[in-house]
Design a protein around this motif. Sequence first.
Motif, PDB file in Angstrom:
ATOM      1  N   ALA A  20       1.058  -1.112   0.335  1.00 36.24           N
ATOM      2  CA  ALA A  20       0.029   0.109  -0.117  1.00 36.24           C
ATOM      3  C   ALA A  20       0.919   1.485  -0.086  1.00 36.24           C
ATOM      4  O   ALA A  20       1.939   1.431   0.295  1.00 36.24           O
ATOM      5  N   THR A  21       0.204   2.442  -0.782  1.00 34.91           N
ATOM      6  CA  THR A  21       1.358   3.874  -0.689  1.00 34.91           C
ATOM      7  C   THR A  21       1.437   3.718   0.865  1.00 34.91           C
ATOM      8  O   THR A  21       2.724   4.626   1.099  1.00 34.91           O
ATOM      9  N   ASP A  22       0.715   3.677   1.495  1.00 36.34           N
ATOM     10  CA  ASP A  22       0.772   3.765   2.858  1.00 36.34           C
ATOM     11  C   ASP A  22       1.221   3.191   3.935  1.00 36.34           C
ATOM     12  O   ASP A  22       0.944   1.895   3.881  1.00 36.34           O
ATOM     13  N   ILE A  71       8.108  -4.527  -0.085  1.00 36.80           N
ATOM     14  CA  ILE A  71       8.595  -3.223   0.260  1.00 36.80           C
ATOM     15  C   ILE A  71       8.300  -1.941   0.656  1.00 36.80           C
ATOM     16  O   ILE A  71       9.190  -1.203   1.350  1.00 36.80           O
ATOM     17  N   ARG A  72       7.460  -1.846   0.405  1.00 38.16           N
ATOM     18  CA  ARG A  72       6.750  -0.314   1.591  1.00 38.16           C
ATOM     19  C   ARG A  72       6.726  -0.635   2.852  1.00 38.16           C
ATOM     20  O   ARG A  72       7.472   0.247   3.923  1.00 38.16           O
ATOM     21  N   LYS A  73       6.385  -1.953   2.957  1.00 36.02           N
ATOM     22  CA  LYS A  73       6.425  -2.308   4.850  1.00 36.02           C
ATOM     23  C   LYS A  73       7.609  -2.382   4.995  1.00 36.02           C
ATOM     24  O   LYS A  73       7.991  -1.870   6.358  1.00 36.02           O
ATOM     25  N   VAL A 128       4.177   8.123   3.648  1.00 35.79           N
ATOM     26  CA  VAL A 128       3.032   8.131   2.487  1.00 35.79           C
ATOM     27  C   VAL A 128       4.022   9.484   1.780  1.00 35.79           C
ATOM     28  O   VAL A 128       3.748   8.767  -0.259  1.00 35.79           O
ATOM     29  N   GLY A 129       4.965  10.143   1.505  1.00 31.77           N
ATOM     30  CA  GLY A 129       5.362  10.393   0.219  1.00 31.77           C
ATOM     31  C   GLY A 129       7.052   9.599   0.466  1.00 31.77           C
ATOM     32  O   GLY A 129       7.070   9.632  -1.072  1.00 31.77           O
ATOM     33  N   GLU A 130       7.268   9.782   1.507  1.00 30.54           N
ATOM     34  CA  GLU A 130       8.983   9.040   1.200  1.00 30.54           C
ATOM     35  C   GLU A 130       8.789   7.545   1.275  1.00 30.54           C
ATOM     36  O   GLU A 130       9.019   6.904   2.321  1.00 30.54           O
ATOM     37  N   ASN A 131       7.527   7.446  -0.148  1.00 27.54           N
ATOM     38  CA  ASN A 131       7.582   5.849   0.459  1.00 27.54           C
ATOM     39  C   ASN A 131       8.470   4.737  -1.042  1.00 27.54           C
ATOM     40  O   ASN A 131       7.871   3.339  -0.946  1.00 27.54           O
ATOM     41  N   SER A 132       9.111   5.415  -0.856  1.00 32.69           N
ATOM     42  CA  SER A 132      10.383   3.701  -1.888  1.00 32.69           C
ATOM     43  C   SER A 132      10.804   4.206  -2.664  1.00 32.69           C
ATOM     44  O   SER A 132      11.482   4.182  -3.656  1.00 32.69           O
ATOM     45  N   VAL A 133       9.169   3.230  -3.808  1.00 33.90           N
ATOM     46  CA  VAL A 133       8.794   3.560  -4.557  1.00 33.90           C
ATOM     47  C   VAL A 133       7.747   3.359  -5.651  1.00 33.90           C
ATOM     48  O   VAL A 133       6.708   3.546  -4.882  1.00 33.90           O
ATOM     49  N   HIS A 134       8.154   3.863  -6.869  1.00 34.73           N
ATOM     50  CA  HIS A 134       6.096   3.915  -7.749  1.00 34.73           C
ATOM     51  C   HIS A 134       6.312   2.646  -8.994  1.00 34.73           C
ATOM     52  O   HIS A 134       7.552   2.052  -9.487  1.00 34.73           O
ATOM     53  N   GLY A 135       4.891   2.330  -9.170  1.00 35.73           N
ATOM     54  CA  GLY A 135       5.065   1.223 -10.193  1.00 35.73           C
ATOM     55  C   GLY A 135       3.844   2.107 -10.670  1.00 35.73           C
ATOM     56  O   GLY A 135       2.331   2.716  -9.887  1.00 35.73           O
TER      57      GLY A 135
HETATM   58  P1  CMP Z   1       3.277   7.264  -6.387  1.00 31.95           P
HETATM   59  O1  CMP Z   1       2.593   5.858  -6.297  1.00 31.95           O
HETATM   60  O2  CMP Z   1       4.795   7.709  -6.569  1.00 31.95           O
HETATM   61  O3  CMP Z   1       2.193   8.124  -7.023  1.00 31.95           O
HETATM   62  C1  CMP Z   1       2.379   9.401  -6.127  1.00 31.95           C
HETATM   63  C2  CMP Z   1       2.493   9.392  -5.082  1.00 31.95           C
HETATM   64  O4  CMP Z   1       1.657  10.679  -4.196  1.00 31.95           O
HETATM   65  C3  CMP Z   1       2.322   8.563  -4.539  1.00 31.95           C
HETATM   66  O5  CMP Z   1       3.340   7.360  -5.123  1.00 31.95           O
HETATM   67  C4  CMP Z   1       2.821   8.559  -2.833  1.00 31.95           C
HETATM   68  O6  CMP Z   1       4.214   9.037  -2.056  1.00 31.95           O
HETATM   69  C5  CMP Z   1       2.140  10.042  -2.975  1.00 31.95           C
HETATM   70  N1  CMP Z   1       1.630  11.043  -1.774  1.00 31.95           N
HETATM   71  C6  CMP Z   1       0.733   9.958  -1.707  1.00 31.95           C
HETATM   72  N2  CMP Z   1      -0.034  10.830  -0.728  1.00 31.95           N
HETATM   73  C7  CMP Z   1       0.634  11.435  -0.268  1.00 31.95           C
HETATM   74  C8  CMP Z   1       0.124  12.717   0.832  1.00 31.95           C
HETATM   75  N3  CMP Z   1      -0.995  12.690   1.477  1.00 31.95           N
HETATM   76  N4  CMP Z   1       0.893  13.208   1.073  1.00 31.95           N
HETATM   77  C9  CMP Z   1       2.213  13.092   0.303  1.00 31.95           C
HETATM   78  N5  CMP Z   1       2.619  12.522  -0.880  1.00 31.95           N
HETATM   79  C10 CMP Z   1       1.557  11.646  -1.262  1.00 31.95           C
END
Ligand code: CMP
Length: 139
Positions: free
Chosen positions: A91-93, A102-104, A110-117
């Motif tokens: 999950a994003t968070d 990977i994120r866990k 939620v912002g510095e979440n290591s990866v995008h897909g």
């Molecule tokens: P990503 O998959 O790269 O696509 C959009 C990104 O926005 C997401 O991963 C998060 O890293 C970022 N994001 C989503 N929600 C928030 C939030 N509430 N605050 C900061 N960044 C966010």
Amino acid sequence: AIERTFSILKPDATERNLTGAVNAVIEKAGLRIIAQRRIRMTRDQAETFYAVHKARPFFGELVDFMISGPVVVQVLEGEGAIAKYREVMGATDPAKAADGTIRKLYARSVGENSVHGSDAPETAAQEIAQFFSGNDIAG
Ligand code: CMP
């Protein structure tokens, strides 16, 4: 079907020297890294890449973060690669991400979440095309 998806290892991951650790999770899941490059995104590139989020309150913070350090852009290939990579990322968070994702394992927030897909075939094709040309991809 065999698909391709676009992946980014974000600045919080490269900063902690986690490229290999994240790649190991990707490869263990059966995804192949068929293209990979370490770059520093320009502000223009990041704004274009995240244009769909332009109206969100976190857009400025997101762009600033993505250009705050090097990233690794990748093309991943495999059976159902788009959904599979989203499962592997979690999950994003990170607080909501499943164990072993990977994120866990690695994300800070939620912002510095290591990866995008990529989230769908159309966005995958568009995102791959933004960063790679045909000759850079060896399937
Ligand atoms: P990503 O998959 O790269 O696509 C959009 C990104 O926005 C997401 O991963 C998060 O890293 C970022 N994001 C989503 N929600 C928030 C939030 N509430 N605050 C900061 N960044 C966010």
